[in-house]
Design a protein around this motif. Structure first.
Motif, PDB file in Angstrom:
ATOM      1  N   VAL A   7     -37.780  32.715 -24.226  1.00  0.00           N
ATOM      2  CA  VAL A   7     -36.302  33.205 -24.154  1.00  0.00           C
ATOM      3  C   VAL A   7     -36.396  34.785 -23.955  1.00  0.00           C
ATOM      4  O   VAL A   7     -35.432  35.291 -23.163  1.00  0.00           O
ATOM      5  N   ALA A   8     -37.079  35.499 -24.370  1.00  0.00           N
ATOM      6  CA  ALA A   8     -37.268  36.959 -24.263  1.00  0.00           C
ATOM      7  C   ALA A   8     -37.346  37.330 -22.893  1.00  0.00           C
ATOM      8  O   ALA A   8     -36.974  38.154 -22.450  1.00  0.00           O
ATOM      9  N   LEU A   9     -38.452  36.260 -22.083  1.00  0.00           N
ATOM     10  CA  LEU A   9     -38.681  36.779 -20.726  1.00  0.00           C
ATOM     11  C   LEU A   9     -37.579  36.359 -20.059  1.00  0.00           C
ATOM     12  O   LEU A   9     -37.382  36.889 -19.012  1.00  0.00           O
ATOM     13  N   VAL A  10     -36.804  35.208 -20.343  1.00  0.00           N
ATOM     14  CA  VAL A  10     -35.462  34.959 -19.441  1.00  0.00           C
ATOM     15  C   VAL A  10     -34.671  36.026 -19.563  1.00  0.00           C
ATOM     16  O   VAL A  10     -34.167  36.491 -18.504  1.00  0.00           O
ATOM     17  N   GLY A  11     -34.393  36.994 -20.614  1.00  0.00           N
ATOM     18  CA  GLY A  11     -33.582  37.834 -20.646  1.00  0.00           C
ATOM     19  C   GLY A  11     -34.272  39.101 -19.997  1.00  0.00           C
ATOM     20  O   GLY A  11     -33.386  39.806 -19.476  1.00  0.00           O
ATOM     21  N   GLU A  12     -35.572  39.345 -20.120  1.00  0.00           N
ATOM     22  CA  GLU A  12     -36.054  40.547 -19.394  1.00  0.00           C
ATOM     23  C   GLU A  12     -35.904  40.325 -17.909  1.00  0.00           C
ATOM     24  O   GLU A  12     -35.691  41.199 -17.067  1.00  0.00           O
ATOM     25  N   LEU A  13     -36.158  39.257 -17.324  1.00  0.00           N
ATOM     26  CA  LEU A  13     -36.065  38.854 -15.750  1.00  0.00           C
ATOM     27  C   LEU A  13     -34.613  39.051 -15.584  1.00  0.00           C
ATOM     28  O   LEU A  13     -34.140  39.585 -14.315  1.00  0.00           O
ATOM     29  N   ARG A  14     -33.788  38.478 -16.198  1.00  0.00           N
ATOM     30  CA  ARG A  14     -32.306  38.959 -16.112  1.00  0.00           C
ATOM     31  C   ARG A  14     -31.899  40.387 -16.002  1.00  0.00           C
ATOM     32  O   ARG A  14     -31.190  40.824 -15.044  1.00  0.00           O
ATOM     33  N   ARG A  15     -32.521  41.180 -16.579  1.00  0.00           N
ATOM     34  CA  ARG A  15     -32.316  42.710 -16.588  1.00  0.00           C
ATOM     35  C   ARG A  15     -32.820  43.180 -15.563  1.00  0.00           C
ATOM     36  O   ARG A  15     -32.327  44.254 -14.768  1.00  0.00           O
ATOM     37  N   TRP A  16     -33.721  42.690 -14.821  1.00  0.00           N
ATOM     38  CA  TRP A  16     -34.462  43.212 -13.582  1.00  0.00           C
ATOM     39  C   TRP A  16     -33.423  43.084 -12.288  1.00  0.00           C
ATOM     40  O   TRP A  16     -33.793  43.249 -11.182  1.00  0.00           O
ATOM     41  N   SER A  17     -32.423  42.178 -12.344  1.00  0.00           N
ATOM     42  CA  SER A  17     -31.632  41.519 -11.289  1.00  0.00           C
ATOM     43  C   SER A  17     -32.194  40.755 -10.388  1.00  0.00           C
ATOM     44  O   SER A  17     -31.953  41.044  -8.959  1.00  0.00           O
ATOM     45  N   ILE A  18     -33.099  40.173 -10.716  1.00  0.00           N
ATOM     46  CA  ILE A  18     -33.711  39.286  -9.612  1.00  0.00           C
ATOM     47  C   ILE A  18     -33.659  37.734  -9.751  1.00  0.00           C
ATOM     48  O   ILE A  18     -33.575  37.242 -11.012  1.00  0.00           O
ATOM     49  N   ALA A  19     -33.180  37.156  -8.596  1.00  0.00           N
ATOM     50  CA  ALA A  19     -32.879  35.645  -8.418  1.00  0.00           C
ATOM     51  C   ALA A  19     -31.988  35.163  -9.702  1.00  0.00           C
ATOM     52  O   ALA A  19     -32.311  34.251 -10.722  1.00  0.00           O
ATOM     53  N   THR A  20     -31.056  35.798  -9.804  1.00  0.00           N
ATOM     54  CA  THR A  20     -30.143  35.922 -11.195  1.00  0.00           C
ATOM     55  C   THR A  20     -29.542  34.393 -11.060  1.00  0.00           C
ATOM     56  O   THR A  20     -29.527  33.919 -12.433  1.00  0.00           O
ATOM     57  N   ASP A  21     -29.485  33.521  -9.987  1.00  0.00           N
ATOM     58  CA  ASP A  21     -28.860  32.052 -10.070  1.00  0.00           C
ATOM     59  C   ASP A  21     -29.796  31.304 -10.743  1.00  0.00           C
ATOM     60  O   ASP A  21     -29.584  30.530 -11.534  1.00  0.00           O
ATOM     61  N   GLN A  22     -31.132  31.679 -10.369  1.00  0.00           N
ATOM     62  CA  GLN A  22     -32.152  30.737 -10.736  1.00  0.00           C
ATOM     63  C   GLN A  22     -32.513  31.116 -12.157  1.00  0.00           C
ATOM     64  O   GLN A  22     -32.802  30.258 -13.052  1.00  0.00           O
TER      65      GLN A  22
END
Length: 464
Positions: free
Chosen positions: A107-122
């Motif tokens: 879950v923490a990595l999902v949040g981290e990846l979302r903060r980097w604005s990468i592949a937002t839809d995925q």
């Protein structure tokens, strides 16, 4: 980066997704915890590794309750074993789920990846899997409803210890005795706090006021109870765990450095924690010992009781930097980079915990994996923490380099940030980010410790 490339895994049924194996030669397989932490540390240079790891783990997320394999609904796997490795599998299946930390780290990595604005839809498509993981934390992870996640194996074929120090004697008290399970590890509570905080940010970003409020409240309650129950005031450090009788396991370990990394430590305790982590008992000059030299079970040639694990040390250093202990963080990061040079450019899985004043080079551990994924990713994370580069969820990037003069100038091209590929430079004129979208502001200060957010607050990813 070459070693991480060599450890990539592909599922033939999903060739567009790439994950990372834990390490060669013993762990050439997908491991939940290892793959999540490795891809987290590699995220600034190769975000596809984090996305592919999350997607792969989501497909294999637990669906049923099976005591033999320790599968439970929502649980993220510990390891997979296929082909010639199948005899190494636990529980009689090619997938074994006996780990307590991979699920909150997911879950923490999902949040981290979302903060980097990468592949937002995925990334957003992973939210149902993240919510199943959060449900596992509350329904299965917290076995007795006390608010803490603990573990106890359900099969004799399973792992006795199910955190990252998963050797049979990896968790012990100050006098060396082995605590009775169920065991609630300090760093696992920190990972859960990071998971709750990440979910509050994801809810806020989606305009879900109720969700943001719920998960922020969960995070704040956990932080309060953690600092009450795990803190050993007379010693000035956090217990490594609570045992089956809810008594603190009082050894001095590196685990509490992960608590700094995740932000669960109260500010008024951070200085004492830092003093211990950077003391001669723990810091060897190359990295941080897993167990302090003053503890009963200390052995510098052991697997988890006094050795140095690069990934562990760099997460400790990241935590120190986030709480403002710049010099201590720099010392650890530079020690790890010195060790990497001594090992010919490739950090091993672990090395022995002898002091740098005793031996001019770090002493190898005989059977460590090399290359090993999270060791390979450690120099990337070391550079990132020294650059103090962190994206925020809304239009801002923290960038306030604490780059040591000994390394001279650095330039990183094609850094994925803000939906663009940017160039980062640190030289005698300071630090610069070139190529960011106009709507993104660079904030010239270090990121504070991580925390949750509510919708009525500005969702900034870390500060409150």
């Amino acid at each position: 980066m070459e070693d991480l490339g060599a450890l990539r895994l592909y599922d033939p049924d999903h060739p567009g997704e790439v994950a990372v194996a834990a390490g060669a030669p013993w762990f050439m397989a997908l491991f939940g915890r290892d793959s999540l932490l490795s891809s987290y540390m590699a995220l600034p240079l190769d975000p596809t590794l984090a996305l592919g790891t999350l997607q792969t783990l989501a497909r294999m997320q637990g669906r049923n309750a099976d005591p033999r394999t320790e599968e439970q609904p929502g649980r993220i796997l510990h390891e997979t074993r296929l082909g010639a490795d199948l005899p190494l599998a636990r529980g009689g299946s090619n997938v074994y789920y006996g780990t307590v930390d991979a699920t909150p780290l997911f879950v923490a990595l999902v949040g981290e990846l979302r903060r980097w604005s990468i592949a937002t839809d995925q990334v957003d498509a992973l939210l149902p899997a993240a919510d199943r993981a959060l449900a596992w934390i509350e329904q299965y992870g917290d076995r007795d409803g006390d608010g803490f996640v603990e573990y106890e194996r359900s099969t004799e074929a399973g792992l006795f210890n199910q955190g990252w120090k998963d050797s049979w004697d990896g968790i012990n008290a100050a006098d060396g005795t082995i605590p009775r399970p169920p065991i609630a590890l300090c760093e696992v509570q920190a990972y859960v706090y990071a998971a709750y905080s990440a979910r509050s940010h994801l809810s806020a970003a989606a305009g879900d006021e109720g969700g943001a409020e719920h998960w922020a409240g969960k995070a704040e309650a956990l932080k309060r109870s953690f600092n009450e129950r795990f803190w050993l005031a007379e010693r000035g450090w956090f217990a490594v765990a609570l045992d089956g009788d809810k008594r603190p396991v009082d050894s001095l370990t590196s685990n509490m450095g992960h608590c700094l990394w995740c932000g669960i430590v109260d500010e008024d305790k951070a200085a004492r924690v830092t003093a211990h982590l950077s003391s001669p008992e723990m810091f060897t000059g190359w990295g941080v010992r897993t167990l302090a030299s003053s503890m009963g079970a200390y052995n510098p040639v052991s697997y988890h009781n006094g050795s140095v694990w690069p990934h562990d040390s760099v997460l400790v250093a990241t935590g120190l930097m986030r709480y403002g202990f710049v010099e201590e963080a720099q010392r650890i990061a530079c020690g790890l980079l010195d060790a990497a040079v001594a090992f010919g450019g490739r950090l091993p899985e672990l090395f022995c915990g002898f002091d740098r004043s005793e031996y001019p080079e770090p002493v190898p551990y005989p059977t460590s994996c090399s290359p090993q994924a999270w060791a390979a990713a450690t120099p990337i994370q070391a550079v990132r923490l020294l650059l103090r580069l962190e994206p925020r969820t809304v239009g801002e990037v923290w960038f306030d380099p604490a780059w040591p003069d000994r390394y001279g100038a650095i330039r990183i091209r094609d850094l994925p940030l803000g939906g663009r590929r940017v160039t980062l430079t640190v030289d005698q004129d300071g630090g610069r980010l070139e190529g960011l979208p106009d709507e993104i502001t660079v904030v010239r200060r270090a990121r504070p410790p991580f925390g949750p957010v509510r919708l009525q607050e500005t969702p900034v990813g870390g500060d409150r």
